[in-house]
Design an enzyme around this catalytic site. Structure first.
Site, PDB file in Angstrom:
ATOM      1  N   LEU A 318      45.939  44.518  33.058  1.00 65.69           N
ATOM      2  CA  LEU A 318      45.505  43.352  32.266  1.00 65.69           C
ATOM      3  C   LEU A 318      44.889  42.394  33.287  1.00 65.69           C
ATOM      4  O   LEU A 318      45.529  41.444  33.756  1.00 65.69           O
ATOM      5  CB  LEU A 318      46.708  42.744  31.540  1.00 65.69           C
ATOM      6  CG  LEU A 318      47.248  43.621  30.392  1.00 65.69           C
ATOM      7  CD1 LEU A 318      48.740  43.844  30.502  1.00 65.69           C
ATOM      8  CD2 LEU A 318      46.901  42.994  29.059  1.00 65.69           C
ATOM      9  N   ASP A 319      43.662  42.707  33.681  1.00 62.78           N
ATOM     10  CA  ASP A 319      43.113  42.090  34.892  1.00 62.78           C
ATOM     11  C   ASP A 319      43.007  40.567  34.828  1.00 62.78           C
ATOM     12  O   ASP A 319      43.053  39.904  35.864  1.00 62.78           O
ATOM     13  CB  ASP A 319      41.739  42.692  35.210  1.00 62.78           C
ATOM     14  CG  ASP A 319      41.865  44.093  35.802  1.00 62.78           C
ATOM     15  OD1 ASP A 319      42.604  44.256  36.780  1.00 62.78           O
ATOM     16  OD2 ASP A 319      41.230  45.016  35.277  1.00 62.78           O
ATOM     17  N   GLY A 321      45.072  38.377  32.890  1.00 61.95           N
ATOM     18  CA  GLY A 321      46.401  37.759  32.913  1.00 61.95           C
ATOM     19  C   GLY A 321      47.222  38.140  34.134  1.00 61.95           C
ATOM     20  O   GLY A 321      48.135  37.415  34.519  1.00 61.95           O
ATOM     21  N   ALA A 325      40.583  36.306  36.416  1.00 60.90           N
ATOM     22  CA  ALA A 325      39.130  36.421  36.609  1.00 60.90           C
ATOM     23  C   ALA A 325      38.627  35.276  37.476  1.00 60.90           C
ATOM     24  O   ALA A 325      37.541  35.355  38.058  1.00 60.90           O
ATOM     25  CB  ALA A 325      38.423  36.410  35.251  1.00 60.90           C
ATOM     26  N   TYR A 327      40.772  33.756  40.037  1.00 60.44           N
ATOM     27  CA  TYR A 327      41.286  34.012  41.390  1.00 60.44           C
ATOM     28  C   TYR A 327      40.485  35.098  42.109  1.00 60.44           C
ATOM     29  O   TYR A 327      40.377  35.100  43.318  1.00 60.44           O
ATOM     30  CB  TYR A 327      42.745  34.452  41.321  1.00 60.44           C
ATOM     31  CG  TYR A 327      43.750  33.310  41.239  1.00 60.44           C
ATOM     32  CD1 TYR A 327      43.409  32.022  41.642  1.00 60.44           C
ATOM     33  CD2 TYR A 327      45.044  33.524  40.777  1.00 60.44           C
ATOM     34  CE1 TYR A 327      44.326  30.987  41.571  1.00 60.44           C
ATOM     35  CE2 TYR A 327      45.971  32.494  40.713  1.00 60.44           C
ATOM     36  CZ  TYR A 327      45.611  31.225  41.107  1.00 60.44           C
ATOM     37  OH  TYR A 327      46.511  30.211  41.040  1.00 60.44           O
ATOM     38  N   MET A 328      39.952  36.054  41.355  1.00 53.72           N
ATOM     39  CA  MET A 328      39.254  37.168  42.010  1.00 53.72           C
ATOM     40  C   MET A 328      37.740  37.007  41.978  1.00 53.72           C
ATOM     41  O   MET A 328      37.005  37.964  42.238  1.00 53.72           O
ATOM     42  CB  MET A 328      39.652  38.477  41.333  1.00 53.72           C
ATOM     43  CG  MET A 328      41.127  38.784  41.518  1.00 53.72           C
ATOM     44  SD  MET A 328      41.555  40.355  40.816  1.00 53.72           S
ATOM     45  CE  MET A 328      41.066  40.115  39.140  1.00 53.72           C
ATOM     46  N   ALA A 402      38.247  43.411  40.570  1.00 54.51           N
ATOM     47  CA  ALA A 402      39.610  43.779  40.189  1.00 54.51           C
ATOM     48  C   ALA A 402      39.990  45.028  40.963  1.00 54.51           C
ATOM     49  O   ALA A 402      40.052  46.119  40.411  1.00 54.51           O
ATOM     50  CB  ALA A 402      39.695  43.992  38.690  1.00 54.51           C
ATOM     51  N   TYR A 405      37.139  47.799  40.729  1.00 51.13           N
ATOM     52  CA  TYR A 405      36.007  47.485  39.855  1.00 51.13           C
ATOM     53  C   TYR A 405      35.456  46.092  40.073  1.00 51.13           C
ATOM     54  O   TYR A 405      36.211  45.174  40.373  1.00 51.13           O
ATOM     55  CB  TYR A 405      36.437  47.567  38.384  1.00 51.13           C
ATOM     56  CG  TYR A 405      36.480  48.972  37.839  1.00 51.13           C
ATOM     57  CD1 TYR A 405      35.368  49.797  37.914  1.00 51.13           C
ATOM     58  CD2 TYR A 405      37.627  49.465  37.244  1.00 51.13           C
ATOM     59  CE1 TYR A 405      35.402  51.092  37.417  1.00 51.13           C
ATOM     60  CE2 TYR A 405      37.670  50.759  36.731  1.00 51.13           C
ATOM     61  CZ  TYR A 405      36.550  51.571  36.827  1.00 51.13           C
ATOM     62  OH  TYR A 405      36.590  52.842  36.333  1.00 51.13           O
TER      63      TYR A 405
HETATM   64  N1  ABN Z   1      42.852  46.611  38.416  1.00 56.01           N
HETATM   65  C1  ABN Z   1      44.100  46.271  38.941  1.00 56.01           C
HETATM   66  C2  ABN Z   1      44.030  45.311  40.096  1.00 56.01           C
HETATM   67  C3  ABN Z   1      43.227  44.215  40.004  1.00 56.01           C
HETATM   68  C4  ABN Z   1      43.179  43.336  41.059  1.00 56.01           C
HETATM   69  C5  ABN Z   1      43.910  43.566  42.189  1.00 56.01           C
HETATM   70  C6  ABN Z   1      44.717  44.671  42.254  1.00 56.01           C
HETATM   71  C7  ABN Z   1      44.768  45.551  41.210  1.00 56.01           C
END
Ligand code: ABN
Length: 588
Positions: A318-319, A321, A325, A327-328, A402, A405
């Site tokens: 659940l990328d 939560g 989106a 933080y990354m 993520a 991806y």
């Molecule tokens: N897709 C899982 C994930 C996302 C971000 C960081 C680690 C793992």
């Protein structure tokens, strides 16, 4: 779950008041973040706390609209924080009044785990590399003990594993090997999975499969330019440059975080979790400013994987939560991520220590040519009488990573009034190791020697709060249907009748509907009190969401429970302040 609510009147005289933002929905500034974390540290003085989340607590809709539409006061400025206390399970969350520089709410929540931050993820790789049992497993996999610096992991939240329940902050480390630090690790997955306690900073268990599979001896399948040159002798040279020129600049105007473009007016917010949040969207219809949406965002997503073999059943991300989106989110580069004349917005968060961190150029705002907007010719004069209008579209975008991806999020505004969310998926497949001679079986595809890419879906929760020409909107399905009356009947003598069948939702249960390809189903958000002057029908926006099978996991599956929203294309619920996240507030 223990819930402690407490109000503090304590103010902190030594903390400088940060400047007030221009707009109530503006994300927290660097100065605000510093002040808020100082207030929280004072409040919890003497206790060992670390910050997980510091973000704007958006004003209530009522307070916002009073300010915006009725000349009311600037709404109170509040921030939401989540902290961890060393040795204390669960989280503390609460509210800081930025106006009063005081903590006005504290809740202790046990049995919930907060979002993982990038710092949490990075710490896991250090932990596994030093663990003797992980080193032992690496050796069994064929990696010498002195090559632990070549061992990497993608740390995922554990989600839920009945062996440990929800009381600990656990990550599952998906393991990989790189012979060189520039290698793509996904061509060299390892077969075991350490479980790491993020707060205790130790490996608590290792899931080891019954069938062991050694690390692949094949060359890494890499993607960097140097690897392409090594493989193909050269980079591709057949694409000639396309230059974008906007000699007179852009057609949008920014006023802080508010953009006006082609009669649209939009506030662009950004937070750690949803990334871009678009609010207070209106359209200036020849001087009549018509509200469209109160708030829209990507509020959750899930990537469920389809292998039922242990421990891959735990693989569902659940990328939004679980990792955020925001933080990354990536810093974006001109000419690479976006081309043309760009306006960027930065994003600010707090790190574990409470210090502000900035992602430069987190949001890209630009325009693109969009082909034809409208054309009509008159056939009577050999098409000499012709009008052609070109279209420009406005794109508000971000890209987040993520782990394997990249999700490229494009909020697109068009001159026909369309608002479109495009998500471009790129990056690399998540992979698992295949033994020599092993086939991938039904749950995956062999994508390289020794590499199985498990089947998976990418499902997104688009949260829409419509205000089409004001509040009090309704929603219906719209299905293209043949006339019910039989051929030869007075109503449908020749059998050719068809129409758009609208079925208005009266309950939440009614609204849980799926895309239906046989009727080209769409959903209309409409204002029953505002009628189009010509059609006499309610003004509406149409939701188009097609070609997406709902969640393929069966009812009763863990993913099904964690992402109940993914089971139908749409669900309409009554508005409730702060109900933002369909998989809950603390998703891990
Ligand atoms: N897709 C899982 C994930 C996302 C971000 C960081 C680690 C793992």
């Amino acid at each position: 779950m223990e819930r402690l609510a407490q109000i503090s009147s304590q103010t902190t005289g030594s903390i400088a008041a940060p400047p007030r933002p221009v707009h109530p929905l503006d994300p927290l500034s660097i100065e605000e973040i510093s002040a808020i974390t100082a207030v929280v540290k004072n409040h919890f003085a003497g206790r060992q706390i670390s910050f997980n989340t510091v973000t704007l607590r958006e004003p209530t809709k009522k307070a916002f609209l009073e300010w915006k539409e009725q000349g009311g006061a600037f709404p109170p400025r509040n921030a939401y924080y989540v902290i961890l206390e060393a040795g204390v399970p669960g989280v503390k969350e609460g509210i800081v009044s930025v106006n009063h520089l005081s903590v006005i709410e504290v809740k202790s929540l046990e049995q919930v785990q907060p979002i993982l931050t990038v710092e949490d993820l990075i710490s896991t790789e250090d932990i596994i590399r030093k663990d003797p049992r992980v080193i032992e497993q690496c050796v069994i996999s064929g990696i010498p003990a002195n090559e632990m610096h070549k061992v990497y992991c993608d740390p995922w939240t554990i989600g839920f594993d009945e062996r440990w329940g929800a009381g600990r902050r656990l990550q599952q480390a998906l393991m990989y090997y790189r012979s060189d630090e520039d290698d793509s690790q996904y061509s060299h997955p390892l077969d075991f999975c350490p479980i790491v306690d993020t707060e205790e900073k130790k490996v608590i268990f290792i899931d080891v499969p019954n069938r062991r599979r050694k690390v692949s001896k094949h060359k890494h399948s890499n993607f960097n330019p140097k690897d392409m040159i090594e493989k193909y002798g050269t980079l591709r040279t057949d694409g000639k440059p396309i230059d974008i020129t906007q000699p007179e600049g852009v057609s949008f105007k920014m006023d802080g975080n508010v953009i006006s473009w082609s009669n649209f007016n939009i506030h662009i917010g950004f937070n750690y979790r949803e990334g871009i949040v678009l609010s207070d969207i209106s359209y200036n219809d020849h001087g009549n400013v018509r509200p469209l949406f109160h708030r829209i965002s990507l509020s959750e997503m899930i990537v469920p994987y389809g292998s039922p073999d242990f421990p891959h059943q735990r693989k569902h991300a659940l990328d939004i939560g679980e990792y955020g989106a925001g933080y990354m989110t990536n810093p974006l580069a001109l000419g690479c991520d976006c081309k043309g004349v760009i306006h960027y917005l930065d994003a600010h968060f707090a790190d574990r220590a409470g210090d502000p961190i900035t992602v430069k150029h987190a949001v890209c705002i630009h325009e693109e040519d969009d082909g034809l907007l409208q054309k009509h010719s008159d056939f009577r004069d050999n098409f000499a009488t012709s009008i052609v209008t070109r279209a420009t579209k406005l794109i508000i975008s971000q890209i987040f990573t993520a782990a394997n991806y990249e999700y490229c999020i494009y909020w697109v505004f068009m001159q026909d009034g369309t608002i479109k969310l495009d998500v471009k998926l790129t990056g690399i497949l998540n992979t698992y190791v295949l033994a020599d001679g092993e086939e991938s079986g039904p749950w995956g595809t062999k994508v390289y020697p020794g590499v199985n890419a498990h089947n998976h879906q990418h499902l997104f929760a688009l949260r829409l709060h419509p205000r089409i020409d004001g509040d009090g909107n309704s929603v219906c399905t719209s299905d293209a249907c043949s006339a019910e009356a039989p051929v030869g009947s007075p109503e449908n003598m020749y059998g050719n009748g068809f129409y758009a069948k609208r079925t208005v939702f009266k309950t939440v249960a009614d609204s849980e509907t799926n895309y239906e390809s046989s009727t080209g189903r769409t959903w209309d958000f409409f204002n029953p009190k505002k009628l189009n002057p010509y059609s006499g029908k309610p003004v509406s926006y149409k939701l188009v969401s097609a070609q997406c099978p709902p969640l393929l996991a069966k009812p009763g599956a863990l993913v099904y429970k964690r992402a109940p929203w993914a089971n139908t294309t749409i669900k309409v619920v009554p508005f409730k302040e702060d109900r933002l996240y369909p998989s809950g507030d603390h998703v891990p």
